[in-house]
Motif scaffolding. Structure first.
Motif, PDB file in Angstrom:
ATOM      1  N   PRO A  33      -9.294  -7.463  -3.573  1.00 38.52           N
ATOM      2  CA  PRO A  33      -8.701  -6.227  -4.103  1.00 38.52           C
ATOM      3  C   PRO A  33      -8.691  -5.086  -3.096  1.00 38.52           C
ATOM      4  CG  PRO A  33     -10.879  -6.580  -5.035  1.00 38.52           C
ATOM      5  CD  PRO A  33     -10.522  -7.836  -4.299  1.00 38.52           C
ATOM      6  N   ARG A  34      -9.453  -5.211  -2.016  1.00 38.63           N
ATOM      7  CA  ARG A  34      -9.419  -4.194  -0.966  1.00 38.63           C
ATOM      8  C   ARG A  34      -8.165  -4.345  -0.102  1.00 38.63           C
ATOM      9  NH1 ARG A  34     -15.115  -5.840   1.461  1.00 38.63           N
ATOM     10  NH2 ARG A  34     -14.058  -7.820   1.096  1.00 38.63           N
ATOM     11  N   LEU A  35      -7.552  -5.547  -0.161  1.00 38.97           N
ATOM     12  CA  LEU A  35      -6.393  -5.829   0.684  1.00 38.97           C
ATOM     13  C   LEU A  35      -5.096  -5.942  -0.107  1.00 38.97           C
ATOM     14  CD1 LEU A  35      -7.995  -8.547   3.002  1.00 38.97           C
ATOM     15  CD2 LEU A  35      -7.920  -6.061   3.336  1.00 38.97           C
ATOM     16  N   PHE A  36      -5.211  -6.213  -1.419  1.00 34.44           N
ATOM     17  CA  PHE A  36      -4.024  -6.400  -2.250  1.00 34.44           C
ATOM     18  C   PHE A  36      -4.133  -5.532  -3.494  1.00 34.44           C
ATOM     19  CE2 PHE A  36      -4.108 -10.121   0.378  1.00 34.44           C
ATOM     20  CZ  PHE A  36      -2.773 -10.421   0.620  1.00 34.44           C
ATOM     21  N   VAL A  37      -2.989  -5.005  -3.933  1.00 29.82           N
ATOM     22  CA  VAL A  37      -2.978  -4.152  -5.120  1.00 29.82           C
ATOM     23  C   VAL A  37      -1.916  -4.659  -6.092  1.00 29.82           C
ATOM     24  CG1 VAL A  37      -1.398  -2.486  -4.037  1.00 29.82           C
ATOM     25  CG2 VAL A  37      -2.811  -1.768  -5.976  1.00 29.82           C
ATOM     26  N   ARG A  38      -2.283  -4.721  -7.356  1.00 25.62           N
ATOM     27  CA  ARG A  38      -1.333  -5.085  -8.407  1.00 25.62           C
ATOM     28  C   ARG A  38      -0.502  -3.850  -8.705  1.00 25.62           C
ATOM     29  NH1 ARG A  38      -2.162  -8.857 -12.764  1.00 25.62           N
ATOM     30  NH2 ARG A  38      -0.190  -9.128 -13.875  1.00 25.62           N
ATOM     31  N   VAL A  39       0.823  -3.962  -8.602  1.00 25.38           N
ATOM     32  CA  VAL A  39       1.683  -2.810  -8.800  1.00 25.38           C
ATOM     33  C   VAL A  39       2.554  -2.943 -10.044  1.00 25.38           C
ATOM     34  CG1 VAL A  39       1.740  -2.393  -6.314  1.00 25.38           C
ATOM     35  CG2 VAL A  39       3.578  -3.712  -7.368  1.00 25.38           C
ATOM     36  N   HIS A  40       2.553  -4.133 -10.597  1.00 27.57           N
ATOM     37  CA  HIS A  40       3.398  -4.419 -11.761  1.00 27.57           C
ATOM     38  C   HIS A  40       2.808  -5.662 -12.408  1.00 27.57           C
ATOM     39  CE1 HIS A  40       7.058  -5.448 -14.059  1.00 27.57           C
ATOM     40  NE2 HIS A  40       7.421  -4.190 -13.884  1.00 27.57           N
ATOM     41  N   ARG A  41       3.102  -5.901 -13.660  1.00 27.12           N
ATOM     42  CA  ARG A  41       2.566  -7.119 -14.290  1.00 27.12           C
ATOM     43  C   ARG A  41       3.097  -8.373 -13.615  1.00 27.12           C
ATOM     44  NH1 ARG A  41       6.041  -9.535 -17.956  1.00 27.12           N
ATOM     45  NH2 ARG A  41       7.920  -8.361 -18.482  1.00 27.12           N
ATOM     46  N   SER A  42       4.163  -8.226 -12.829  1.00 28.57           N
ATOM     47  CA  SER A  42       4.731  -9.392 -12.147  1.00 28.57           C
ATOM     48  C   SER A  42       4.810  -9.201 -10.638  1.00 28.57           C
ATOM     49  CB  SER A  42       6.133  -9.698 -12.691  1.00 28.57           C
ATOM     50  OG  SER A  42       6.993  -8.592 -12.511  1.00 28.57           O
ATOM     51  N   ALA A  43       3.959  -8.322 -10.070  1.00 30.49           N
ATOM     52  CA  ALA A  43       4.019  -8.111  -8.621  1.00 30.49           C
ATOM     53  C   ALA A  43       2.669  -7.685  -8.058  1.00 30.49           C
ATOM     54  CB  ALA A  43       5.079  -7.073  -8.266  1.00 30.49           C
ATOM     55  N   ILE A  44       2.314  -8.247  -6.911  1.00 27.79           N
ATOM     56  CA  ILE A  44       1.134  -7.885  -6.127  1.00 27.79           C
ATOM     57  C   ILE A  44       1.603  -7.605  -4.703  1.00 27.79           C
ATOM     58  CG2 ILE A  44      -1.083  -8.675  -5.195  1.00 27.79           C
ATOM     59  CD1 ILE A  44      -1.356 -10.495  -7.609  1.00 27.79           C
ATOM     60  N   VAL A  45       1.036  -6.582  -4.072  1.00 25.72           N
ATOM     61  CA  VAL A  45       1.485  -6.182  -2.742  1.00 25.72           C
ATOM     62  C   VAL A  45       0.298  -6.106  -1.779  1.00 25.72           C
ATOM     63  CG1 VAL A  45       2.500  -4.286  -1.398  1.00 25.72           C
ATOM     64  CG2 VAL A  45       3.493  -4.912  -3.607  1.00 25.72           C
ATOM     65  N   ASN A  46       0.518  -6.563  -0.563  1.00 26.09           N
ATOM     66  CA  ASN A  46      -0.467  -6.400   0.506  1.00 26.09           C
ATOM     67  C   ASN A  46      -0.489  -4.936   0.910  1.00 26.09           C
ATOM     68  OD1 ASN A  46      -1.857  -6.319   2.969  1.00 26.09           O
ATOM     69  ND2 ASN A  46      -1.186  -8.365   3.551  1.00 26.09           N
ATOM     70  N   VAL A  47      -1.649  -4.287   0.809  1.00 23.78           N
ATOM     71  CA  VAL A  47      -1.765  -2.853   1.087  1.00 23.78           C
ATOM     72  C   VAL A  47      -1.262  -2.516   2.490  1.00 23.78           C
ATOM     73  CG1 VAL A  47      -3.432  -0.980   1.403  1.00 23.78           C
ATOM     74  CG2 VAL A  47      -3.670  -2.546  -0.540  1.00 23.78           C
ATOM     75  N   ALA A  48      -1.493  -3.421   3.439  1.00 25.17           N
ATOM     76  CA  ALA A  48      -1.106  -3.150   4.828  1.00 25.17           C
ATOM     77  C   ALA A  48       0.403  -3.077   5.013  1.00 25.17           C
ATOM     78  CB  ALA A  48      -1.693  -4.225   5.743  1.00 25.17           C
ATOM     79  N   THR A  49       1.176  -3.600   4.048  1.00 29.00           N
ATOM     80  CA  THR A  49       2.636  -3.590   4.178  1.00 29.00           C
ATOM     81  C   THR A  49       3.286  -2.386   3.513  1.00 29.00           C
ATOM     82  OG1 THR A  49       3.088  -4.827   2.140  1.00 29.00           O
ATOM     83  CG2 THR A  49       2.585  -6.115   4.117  1.00 29.00           C
ATOM     84  N   ILE A  50       2.493  -1.551   2.839  1.00 28.50           N
ATOM     85  CA  ILE A  50       3.050  -0.407   2.115  1.00 28.50           C
ATOM     86  C   ILE A  50       3.404   0.709   3.093  1.00 28.50           C
ATOM     87  CG2 ILE A  50       2.606   1.381   0.399  1.00 28.50           C
ATOM     88  CD1 ILE A  50       0.757  -0.577  -1.035  1.00 28.50           C
ATOM     89  N   ALA A  51       4.670   1.123   3.104  1.00 24.94           N
ATOM     90  CA  ALA A  51       5.117   2.220   3.965  1.00 24.94           C
ATOM     91  C   ALA A  51       5.131   3.539   3.209  1.00 24.94           C
ATOM     92  CB  ALA A  51       6.501   1.911   4.530  1.00 24.94           C
ATOM     93  N   LYS A  52       5.677   3.528   1.996  1.00 24.58           N
ATOM     94  CA  LYS A  52       5.751   4.774   1.231  1.00 24.58           C
ATOM     95  C   LYS A  52       5.888   4.496  -0.265  1.00 24.58           C
ATOM     96  CE  LYS A  52       9.410   6.058   3.496  1.00 24.58           C
ATOM     97  NZ  LYS A  52      10.604   6.821   3.978  1.00 24.58           N
TER      98      LYS A  52
END
Length: 275
Positions: free
Chosen positions: A221-240
């Motif tokens: 969970p320090r590296l990935f964040v749930r952003v939607h009930r159907s989506a998980i994102v790698n924190v390092a890839t978030i631009a904005k």
């Protein structure tokens, strides 16, 4: 040898499981007491039957062989002897560097199984508990990166030896092939019915049959964040993080991909930005 060893066979492929049962029937020293088609069944069967030996498939959905081993370590002081059964070739196995009693490759060859069983019987006859603990500690050390001496210390104190380290890779089975996807290479994940689409930084998409909840539990969970009930994102890839005209939010990733953020996960996403 007077003792008959009690065996449990675990494999999610019915034909592979049936083939193993037929081959094991030729060994008078072995008695199959249960067969399991997934990791959850395997854990329940081992705790119920307390077998001497576990023929354990490595690659299974939801709980693979290593996850089964990890769970059993938290429940049992003395594990059964483990022979891994895997479709991985020797090069993939060398990456795991497994030091269990033995392993056999699929499709299982009679001569190779014979050698594995003979090795098992020798190990069991020796009844060298210290050596068995040492082998198990090596397995765990290779899987978790922990120090072998510390693991042996926990074994001597009858404590669970597996830690909660998140896996470095996810194995995905498709059409008879197994792909090992490094977790660090995952940009984001979205759900497609009963399947997960894992999008990696090399532009590939891998299909995994698993629920979003199950996959989320395997990702740090320090590296990935749930952003939607159907989506998980790698924190390092978030631009904005963008607010749209309709009041909804979306993430822009460094690869140009946009991912919708649901209201229920908005606050969780904002913590990535320190707000």
């Amino acid at each position: 040898m007077k003792n008959i060893l009690r065996v449990i066979v675990v494999d999610d492929e019915p034909l592979a499981r049936k083939g193993m049962l037929l081959r094991l029937a030729a060994f008078k020293e072995l008695e199959v007491v249960a067969e399991c088609s997934n990791g959850e069944e395997a854990i329940a069967a081992v705790l119920t039957h307390k077998p001497d030996v576990l023929f354990l498939d490595v690659e299974m959905p939801v709980l693979d062989g290593f996850a089964v081993l990890k769970h059993l370590q938290s429940e049992m002081t003395h594990l059964p002897y483990v022979i891994f059964v895997t479709a991985f070739d020797h090069y993939a196995l060398s990456a795991f560097n497994v030091s269990a009693v033995d392993y056999v490759l699929k499709p299982v060859e009679a001569e190779r199984l014979q050698a594995a069983v003979e090795k098992l019987l020798r190990a069991y006859e020796a009844r060298d508990d210290h050596k068995h603990k040492g082998q198990l500690a090596e397995v765990v050390a290779k899987l978790t990166g922990e120090d072998t001496a510390q693991i042996l210390g926990r074994l001597d104190n009858e404590q669970p030896v597996m830690n909660d380290k998140f896996p470095e890779a996810i194995s995905i089975k498709d059409s008879g092939e197994i792909t090992r996807v490094l977790v660090a290479s995952i940009d984001w994940v979205d759900a497609a019915g009963d399947y997960m689409c894992i999008h990696t930084n090399d532009g590939q998409t891998h299909i995994l049959r698993r629920t979003m909840k199950e996959l989320e539990q395997e990702l740090d969970p320090r590296l990935f964040v749930r952003v939607h009930r159907s989506a998980i994102v790698n924190v390092a890839t978030i631009a904005k993080l963008q607010m749209l005209a309709n009041g909804e939010h979306q993430l822009m990733l460094t690869n140009g991909q946009s991912v919708k953020v649901s209201r229920s996960y908005k606050d969780r996403v904002k913590t990535v930005f320190g707000s």
